[in-house]
Write an enzyme that holds these catalytic residues in place. Structure first.
Site, PDB file in Angstrom:
ATOM      1  N   ASN A  90       0.843  -0.940   0.076  1.00 32.69           N
ATOM      2  CA  ASN A  90      -0.107  -0.043  -0.005  1.00 32.69           C
ATOM      3  C   ASN A  90       0.900   1.299   0.175  1.00 32.69           C
ATOM      4  O   ASN A  90       1.356   1.532   0.893  1.00 32.69           O
ATOM      5  CB  ASN A  90      -0.853   0.031   1.264  1.00 32.69           C
ATOM      6  CG  ASN A  90      -2.023   1.267   1.480  1.00 32.69           C
ATOM      7  OD1 ASN A  90      -1.529   1.793   0.383  1.00 32.69           O
ATOM      8  ND2 ASN A  90      -2.697   1.392   2.431  1.00 32.69           N
ATOM      9  N   TRP A  91       1.090   1.702  -1.147  1.00 31.36           N
ATOM     10  CA  TRP A  91       2.012   2.941  -1.183  1.00 31.36           C
ATOM     11  C   TRP A  91       1.501   4.181  -0.672  1.00 31.36           C
ATOM     12  O   TRP A  91       2.045   5.119  -0.530  1.00 31.36           O
ATOM     13  CB  TRP A  91       2.479   3.025  -2.799  1.00 31.36           C
ATOM     14  CG  TRP A  91       3.147   2.184  -3.388  1.00 31.36           C
ATOM     15  CD1 TRP A  91       3.861   1.065  -2.655  1.00 31.36           C
ATOM     16  CD2 TRP A  91       3.821   1.972  -4.597  1.00 31.36           C
ATOM     17  NE1 TRP A  91       4.675   0.272  -3.422  1.00 31.36           N
ATOM     18  CE2 TRP A  91       4.746   1.070  -4.676  1.00 31.36           C
ATOM     19  CE3 TRP A  91       3.635   2.695  -5.801  1.00 31.36           C
ATOM     20  CZ2 TRP A  91       5.478   0.549  -6.029  1.00 31.36           C
ATOM     21  CZ3 TRP A  91       4.452   2.429  -6.816  1.00 31.36           C
ATOM     22  CH2 TRP A  91       5.064   1.334  -7.006  1.00 31.36           C
ATOM     23  N   LYS A  92       0.043   4.186  -0.458  1.00 33.19           N
ATOM     24  CA  LYS A  92      -0.649   5.346   0.134  1.00 33.19           C
ATOM     25  C   LYS A  92      -0.388   6.505  -0.897  1.00 33.19           C
ATOM     26  O   LYS A  92      -0.102   6.386  -1.922  1.00 33.19           O
ATOM     27  CB  LYS A  92      -0.102   5.531   1.559  1.00 33.19           C
ATOM     28  CG  LYS A  92      -0.308   4.379   2.329  1.00 33.19           C
ATOM     29  CD  LYS A  92      -0.402   4.581   3.950  1.00 33.19           C
ATOM     30  CE  LYS A  92      -0.645   3.375   4.594  1.00 33.19           C
ATOM     31  NZ  LYS A  92      -0.720   3.527   6.107  1.00 33.19           N
ATOM     32  N   GLY A  99       1.608   2.488  11.030  1.00 33.47           N
ATOM     33  CA  GLY A  99       2.736   3.595  10.803  1.00 33.47           C
ATOM     34  C   GLY A  99       3.141   3.931  12.235  1.00 33.47           C
ATOM     35  O   GLY A  99       3.633   5.018  12.381  1.00 33.47           O
ATOM     36  N   HIS A 142      -9.863   0.991   4.408  1.00 29.46           N
ATOM     37  CA  HIS A 142      -8.680   1.371   5.258  1.00 29.46           C
ATOM     38  C   HIS A 142      -8.869   2.273   6.391  1.00 29.46           C
ATOM     39  O   HIS A 142      -9.650   3.200   6.334  1.00 29.46           O
ATOM     40  CB  HIS A 142      -7.585   1.766   4.369  1.00 29.46           C
ATOM     41  CG  HIS A 142      -6.082   1.772   4.895  1.00 29.46           C
ATOM     42  ND1 HIS A 142      -5.979   2.789   5.828  1.00 29.46           N
ATOM     43  CD2 HIS A 142      -5.137   0.850   4.734  1.00 29.46           C
ATOM     44  CE1 HIS A 142      -4.820   2.455   6.365  1.00 29.46           C
ATOM     45  NE2 HIS A 142      -4.056   1.459   5.567  1.00 29.46           N
ATOM     46  N   SER A 149       2.878  -2.045  10.829  1.00 30.02           N
ATOM     47  CA  SER A 149       4.205  -1.883  11.003  1.00 30.02           C
ATOM     48  C   SER A 149       4.798  -3.251  10.648  1.00 30.02           C
ATOM     49  O   SER A 149       5.769  -3.712  11.178  1.00 30.02           O
ATOM     50  CB  SER A 149       4.509  -1.349  12.502  1.00 30.02           C
ATOM     51  OG  SER A 149       3.884  -0.230  12.559  1.00 30.02           O
ATOM     52  N   GLY A 192       2.610  -1.082   4.341  1.00 30.27           N
ATOM     53  CA  GLY A 192       2.659   0.421   4.174  1.00 30.27           C
ATOM     54  C   GLY A 192       3.913   0.974   4.049  1.00 30.27           C
ATOM     55  O   GLY A 192       4.716   0.673   2.963  1.00 30.27           O
ATOM     56  N   GLY A 193       4.455   1.556   5.003  1.00 30.23           N
ATOM     57  CA  GLY A 193       5.797   2.146   4.962  1.00 30.23           C
ATOM     58  C   GLY A 193       6.789   1.124   4.620  1.00 30.23           C
ATOM     59  O   GLY A 193       7.677   1.682   3.471  1.00 30.23           O
ATOM     60  N   GLU A 246      -6.255  -4.795  10.498  1.00 22.00           N
ATOM     61  CA  GLU A 246      -4.880  -3.871  10.709  1.00 22.00           C
ATOM     62  C   GLU A 246      -5.453  -3.236  11.979  1.00 22.00           C
ATOM     63  O   GLU A 246      -6.227  -2.434  11.953  1.00 22.00           O
ATOM     64  CB  GLU A 246      -5.049  -2.760   9.420  1.00 22.00           C
ATOM     65  CG  GLU A 246      -4.635  -3.603   8.140  1.00 22.00           C
ATOM     66  CD  GLU A 246      -4.043  -2.550   7.281  1.00 22.00           C
ATOM     67  OE1 GLU A 246      -2.784  -2.787   6.819  1.00 22.00           O
ATOM     68  OE2 GLU A 246      -4.689  -1.457   6.795  1.00 22.00           O
ATOM     69  N   GLU A 289      -7.349   4.660   7.460  1.00 23.51           N
ATOM     70  CA  GLU A 289      -7.339   6.092   7.195  1.00 23.51           C
ATOM     71  C   GLU A 289      -8.403   6.694   6.522  1.00 23.51           C
ATOM     72  O   GLU A 289      -8.652   8.054   6.690  1.00 23.51           O
ATOM     73  CB  GLU A 289      -5.898   6.215   6.423  1.00 23.51           C
ATOM     74  CG  GLU A 289      -4.717   6.401   7.352  1.00 23.51           C
ATOM     75  CD  GLU A 289      -3.516   5.505   6.456  1.00 23.51           C
ATOM     76  OE1 GLU A 289      -3.398   5.643   5.352  1.00 23.51           O
ATOM     77  OE2 GLU A 289      -2.524   4.908   7.321  1.00 23.51           O
TER      78      GLU A 289
HETATM   79  P1  PGA Z   1       2.059   0.524   7.900  1.00 25.01           P
HETATM   80  O1  PGA Z   1       0.759   0.650   7.007  1.00 25.01           O
HETATM   81  O2  PGA Z   1       2.784  -0.891   7.376  1.00 25.01           O
HETATM   82  O3  PGA Z   1       3.066   1.610   7.602  1.00 25.01           O
HETATM   83  O4  PGA Z   1       1.963   0.351   9.393  1.00 25.01           O
HETATM   84  C1  PGA Z   1       0.019  -0.549   6.897  1.00 25.01           C
HETATM   85  C2  PGA Z   1      -1.433   0.131   6.293  1.00 25.01           C
HETATM   86  O5  PGA Z   1      -1.899   1.188   6.529  1.00 25.01           O
HETATM   87  O6  PGA Z   1      -1.868  -0.737   5.623  1.00 25.01           O
END
Ligand code: PGA
Length: 256
Positions: A9-11, A179, A99, A219, A240-241, A173, A101
């Site tokens: 997930n490159w966001k 994050g 998600h 994470s 994500g990250g 999640e 977010e």
């Molecule tokens: P993260 O994000 O790996 O940076 O914690 C995961 C996500 O939001 O899908």
């Protein structure tokens, strides 16, 4: 058996040139792997890069491209929105829906999420439904209720036929782990994954639910991936990250 899947997930990161650079590195690393024939990789870049990432990964059957969101309609006067119909036409085959977010910054409810899942399935795009509790929901111990509600309401419009044919993916999640560098410990994650499998059994029946991939997200990095992937009901990860670093991301893939 559920597919083993790793999702990037490159966001809202990278410009076009850097997205090209990243996918080229990911594909290069993939080509160097010895055993690479059964685990799926789904890259979810910002929507404007989907077509290019699709072209760059077309020669590799294990790669799929997904969106991070979509609008639950086909066409019309919805300025700024992108539909499943449009995404499908540029090579998108998965979509992240719900998600945390999007739930918290954009006010998405379980009802909106259910409509988005319906819209995705109608175009043959497979939804990756994200569920998970906040820190206070976990501390107050009603996280099971929250997760059950997110699953039942989010999947409310999936038809009996779609249950049979479409391989929906679930991502657990925990919001407090996204994050933040705090990963759920593998036993704790595993317990929630088993609980999710139980709910899916009630909703989809035994056979279908046992084939649904349930991924962990929050994470995930190469240093904690192995332990997570050893748990029986953890079938992969939503990253994500760490997905913005090709080397790190493919190290996670190698452990899947
Ligand atoms: P993260 O994000 O790996 O940076 O914690 C995961 C996500 O939001 O899908």
């Amino acid at each position: 058996m559920p597919d083993r899947i790793l999702i990037a997930n490159w966001k809202m990161n990278l410009d076009f040139q850097n997205s090209e650079k990243l996918i080229t590195e990911v594909v290069n690393q993939y080509s160097k792997l010895k055993s690479n024939n059964y685990r799926k990789i789904i890259i979810c870049p910002p929507s404007i890069f989907i077509e290019n990432i699709f072209q760059k990964t077309l020669a590799y059957p294990q790669f799929e491209v997904g969106s991070q969101n979509l609008y639950p309609g086909k066409e019309g006067a919805f300025t700024g929105e992108i539909s499943a119909y449009m995404l499908k036409s540029i090579g998108c085959s998965y979509t992240i829906i719900g998600h945390s977010e999007r739930r918290s910054y954009f006010g998405e409810t379980d009802q909106t999420i259910a409509l988005k899942i319906k819209a995705a399935l109608s175009e043959n795009i497979l939804p990756i439904l994200c569920v998970g509790e906040t820190l206070s929901e976990r501390e107050n111990s009603y996280f099971r209720k929250i997760i059950e509600r997110q699953l039942v309401e989010g999947l409310a419009h999936v038809s009996e036929r779609e249950k049979q044919l479409k391989k929906i993916v679930i991502a657990y999640e925990p919001v407090w782990a996204i994050g933040t560098g705090k990963t759920a410990n593998p036993e704790l994650a595993s317990e929630v994954h088993s609980f999710i499998r139980e709910i899916l059994k009630k909703l989809f029946g035994n056979d279908i639910s046992s084939a649904i991939s349930i991924l962990y997200g929050g994470s995930v990095k190469s240093s904690n991936a192995s332990e997570l992937f050893m748990q029986p009901d953890i079938n992969g990860a939503l990253v994500g990250g760490a997905s913005l670093d090709a080397h790190e991301f493919m190290n996670i893939y190698d452990k899947l």
